[in-house]
Design an enzyme around this catalytic site. Structure first.
Site, PDB file in Angstrom:
ATOM      1  N   PHE A  51       0.874  -1.161   0.000  1.00 45.31           N
ATOM      2  CA  PHE A  51       0.000   0.000   0.000  1.00 45.31           C
ATOM      3  C   PHE A  51       0.918   1.220   0.000  1.00 45.31           C
ATOM      4  O   PHE A  51       2.077   1.132   0.419  1.00 45.31           O
ATOM      5  CB  PHE A  51      -0.898   0.004   1.248  1.00 45.31           C
ATOM      6  CG  PHE A  51      -2.294  -0.492   0.993  1.00 45.31           C
ATOM      7  CD1 PHE A  51      -2.569  -1.388  -0.026  1.00 45.31           C
ATOM      8  CD2 PHE A  51      -3.348  -0.054   1.778  1.00 45.31           C
ATOM      9  CE1 PHE A  51      -3.854  -1.845  -0.257  1.00 45.31           C
ATOM     10  CE2 PHE A  51      -4.643  -0.515   1.557  1.00 45.31           C
ATOM     11  CZ  PHE A  51      -4.891  -1.397   0.543  1.00 45.31           C
ATOM     12  N   LEU A  80     -17.684   4.777  -1.987  1.00 46.59           N
ATOM     13  CA  LEU A  80     -16.323   4.719  -2.511  1.00 46.59           C
ATOM     14  C   LEU A  80     -16.203   3.917  -3.796  1.00 46.59           C
ATOM     15  O   LEU A  80     -16.809   2.863  -3.950  1.00 46.59           O
ATOM     16  CB  LEU A  80     -15.379   4.080  -1.491  1.00 46.59           C
ATOM     17  CG  LEU A  80     -15.073   4.867  -0.224  1.00 46.59           C
ATOM     18  CD1 LEU A  80     -13.901   4.220   0.501  1.00 46.59           C
ATOM     19  CD2 LEU A  80     -14.771   6.316  -0.513  1.00 46.59           C
ATOM     20  N   GLU A 131      -9.647   2.527  -4.257  1.00 47.97           N
ATOM     21  CA  GLU A 131      -8.414   3.033  -4.850  1.00 47.97           C
ATOM     22  C   GLU A 131      -7.704   1.973  -5.681  1.00 47.97           C
ATOM     23  O   GLU A 131      -6.784   2.275  -6.419  1.00 47.97           O
ATOM     24  CB  GLU A 131      -7.508   3.587  -3.751  1.00 47.97           C
ATOM     25  CG  GLU A 131      -8.049   4.903  -3.275  1.00 47.97           C
ATOM     26  CD  GLU A 131      -7.273   5.469  -2.097  1.00 47.97           C
ATOM     27  OE1 GLU A 131      -6.798   6.597  -2.204  1.00 47.97           O
ATOM     28  OE2 GLU A 131      -7.176   4.778  -1.081  1.00 47.97           O
ATOM     29  N   ARG A 145      -3.286   9.686  -0.818  1.00 46.50           N
ATOM     30  CA  ARG A 145      -4.713  10.009  -0.757  1.00 46.50           C
ATOM     31  C   ARG A 145      -4.958  11.509  -0.576  1.00 46.50           C
ATOM     32  O   ARG A 145      -5.799  12.096  -1.257  1.00 46.50           O
ATOM     33  CB  ARG A 145      -5.314   9.220   0.409  1.00 46.50           C
ATOM     34  CG  ARG A 145      -6.799   9.156   0.420  1.00 46.50           C
ATOM     35  CD  ARG A 145      -7.265   8.231   1.530  1.00 46.50           C
ATOM     36  NE  ARG A 145      -7.275   6.846   1.119  1.00 46.50           N
ATOM     37  CZ  ARG A 145      -7.639   5.844   1.909  1.00 46.50           C
ATOM     38  NH1 ARG A 145      -7.999   6.081   3.148  1.00 46.50           N
ATOM     39  NH2 ARG A 145      -7.648   4.610   1.478  1.00 46.50           N
ATOM     40  N   HIS A 168     -14.059  10.563   4.605  1.00 45.55           N
ATOM     41  CA  HIS A 168     -13.827   9.125   4.683  1.00 45.55           C
ATOM     42  C   HIS A 168     -13.446   8.613   6.070  1.00 45.55           C
ATOM     43  O   HIS A 168     -13.874   7.543   6.466  1.00 45.55           O
ATOM     44  CB  HIS A 168     -12.727   8.762   3.685  1.00 45.55           C
ATOM     45  CG  HIS A 168     -12.366   7.309   3.662  1.00 45.55           C
ATOM     46  ND1 HIS A 168     -13.317   6.318   3.513  1.00 45.55           N
ATOM     47  CD2 HIS A 168     -11.174   6.677   3.773  1.00 45.55           C
ATOM     48  CE1 HIS A 168     -12.707   5.131   3.527  1.00 45.55           C
ATOM     49  NE2 HIS A 168     -11.416   5.324   3.699  1.00 45.55           N
TER      50      HIS A 168
END
Length: 575
Positions: free
Chosen positions: A122, A252, A255, A286, A351
């Protein structure tokens, strides 16, 4: 009409039945401690179940060089030095045990051919340390925890709305609430209360939270009990929430869509990330992507509906169907849109609450004796930017630790209660049920969201924040004249009235703290203060009685500080 009131008694009451609440309840039950968990939503559909990407732990199954120290360094660096180093150490040190616990409960992680738990990259993580289960990791964790609570026969009450934490002389002795279906009152006596009822992102108009979650309940319940909030202004905006339909605005688009090669374009067809992060483009972090999209929309290059285009239609159809199945299905269900052919209209969406109730790092205890806060309700780990995958491991680690801490309330020799506190809790509910004013609760909720979206969104400034506070004061005045009308379908209208109280308190804390933080740091962008101010490398602690005080962040230990390097994002999904 006679009011039915159920009286329950337990040693520890857990408010919230998402991942954090259930993990704490499991810890208590495994230790043989009497525990009751209550939640206003069905436990199978807790917010935890929406977390897609994965859960972080330095297991070193893929990259032998990983360590908890490096995980802590990455976390603190990305927090823009506002994360608490002690909290980061506790979470990253305890992460492997958190994964072990899930395995012990029967969780099915994705694995390599030789049986090792798979781990993927990530953004802003030095190594591959995100364990996962397809693109539904949170859902699998929630199912696993529910299964374990069933095995342990832990009593869990769904559909119970807690309106007040009961205190006497600075210590908790239980909570008061009502059933959403029939209005039955609940007076629950407990020696300790663990608050795990989420954050406050629902006070914005576009949010990845559903209508009846993350409404700021934790913030209001804690503050009214005598606790404080820390960094309520630090809210993470996800770059890609859908715009339509209205009742799903903010849902959402994972991503993973950008991670697999999705491209962002403005209404002119420009691939605008080249202006904001030419090296990382759509794989930037982000906070940067959200700011870029916000800027394009604000400067008039957005779509007619106030968004930008996220396009995966150039990818092979098989790639989309195999790697982005949930995104494909969601857009088909909500918009009849085939993302293999057409782009998705998206905009930044509120979020995650990175701030929350002020807690001690050791056990997440608060200013109120016997009251604890965990999960998104709490603060300390994330600072001004949360690393993807860290929230799921945080709730496991602190669910365990706080469960152990709350178990010590067994040793209390006496626990005073207050008839006056119970009477006040009853009167609050009675008063709202009798309210018959002209103001509509749902309309006022929308007014709060409009104010927060206009003045405390991705980018803020002094004038806007002051305007927001003036608008909020007017809304608070109108709240004195609300009407509450339960009907044959249930007591949702009463719940909305309490949600409105929570939203107003959370909005005020956020606006006042955002006004005080006159700098740009991580998720907090002040257009009138575009630079980071070293003097504001502090946590802002808020309460309605003392306003805002500054709290220094402890220094990062040398062995962790030396690992806080810039992290390459090549081939990594941004958070």
């Amino acid at each position: 009409m006679a009011v039915t009131e159920q009286r329950l008694s337990t040693l520890v009451l857990v408010i919230g039945t998402g991942g954090a609440g259930l993990r704490a309840a499991i810890e208590l039950a495994e230790a043989g401690v009497d525990v009751l968990a209550v939640g206003k939503r069905p436990r199978e559909d807790a917010h935890t179940s929406l977390a897609a990407g994965g859960i972080n732990a330095a297991l070193a199954t893929m990259d032998p060089g990983d360590s908890w120290q490096q995980h802590a360094a990455d976390t603190l660096k990305e927090s823009y030095l506002l994360g608490d180093p002690r909290t980061a150490e506790i979470v990253t040190r305890g992460a492997a045990l958190g994964i072990d616990d899930l395995e012990r409960y029967g969780m099915a992680f994705a694995r390599e051919e030789d049986g090792r738990i798979s781990q993927r990259f990530f953004g802003a993580h030095t190594f591959r340390r995100t364990a996962f289960a397809g693109d539904y990791t949170g859902l699998e964790i929630q199912r696993t925890l529910i299964r374990r609570t069933d095995q342990l026969d832990i009593p869990v009450l769904d559909g119970v709305y807690i309106t007040r934490i009961l205190t006497h002389e600075g210590a908790v002795f239980g909570a008061y609430g009502f059933g959403l279906t029939d209005g039955t009152r609940y007076l629950i006596h407990a020696d300790a209360v663990i608050l795990a009822a989420g954050g406050h992102t629902r006070v914005w108009r576009r949010t990845s939270s559903r209508r009846d979650e993350n409404t700021g309940d934790s913030f209001r319940l804690a503050v009214e009990a005598g606790a404080r909030l820390r960094d309520p202004e630090l809210v993470q905006f996800h770059p890609s929430g859908i715009i339509e339909p209205e009742n799903a605005a903010g849902t959402l688009v994972s991503e993973a869509a950008r991670g697999e090669g999705g491209i962002l374009r403005n209404a002119l067809g420009e691939r605008y990330m080249s202006r904001y992060d030419p090296e990382r483009m759509e794989l930037s972090t982000r906070d940067r992507v959200a700011l870029a999209s916000y800027t394009e929309i604000k400067e008039g290059r957005g779509t007619g509906k106030g968004g930008v285009w996220l396009d995966v239609s150039h990818l092979p159809r098989q790639t989309v169907m195999r790697r982005l199945p949930r995104v494909y299905q969601t857009l088909l269900d909500l918009q009849m849109l085939d993302i293999t052919r057409d782009p998705i209209e998206v905009a930044p969406t509120a979020h995650y609450s990175m701030g929350g109730v002020w807690v001690r790092p050791e056990d997440h205890s608060t200013d109120v004796r016997g009251l604890y806060a965990i999960g998104e309700a709490s603060s300390g780990l994330h600072g001004a930017n949360r690393l993807g995958g860290n929230s799921l491991i945080e709730l496991l680690v602190y669910g365990r630790i706080t469960g152990q801490a709350a178990a010590h309330s067994e040793s209390l020799t006496a626990h005073p209660r207050s008839a006056k506190a119970v009477a006040e809790a009853r009167a609050e509910v009675d008063g709202l049920l009798a309210a018959d004013g002209p103001e509509n609760v749902r309309a006022l909720q929308r007014a709060v969201r409009d104010t927060m979206t206009a003045h405390a969104g991705v980018v803020r400034d002094e004038e806007g924040l002051r305007t927001g506070l003036a608008e909020l004061a007017a809304i608070e005045k109108r709240m004195e004249d609300i009407g509450v009308h339960p009907d044959i379908a249930g007591f949702q209208d009463l719940a909305h009235a309490f949600d409105l109280k929570s939203a107003a308190l959370s909005a005020r804390a956020t606006l006042e703290a955002a006004l005080e933080r006159r700098e740009t740091r991580g998720c907090h962008n002040r257009s009138d203060h575009p630079d980071t101010d070293p003097a504001l490398q502090v946590n802002l602690v808020w309460s309605p009685t003392t306003g805002i005080t500054r709290e220094s962040v402890p220094p990062v230990p040398g062995d962790i500080a030396s690992l806080m390097e810039e992290v390459s994002t090549d081939g990594k999904l941004a958070e």
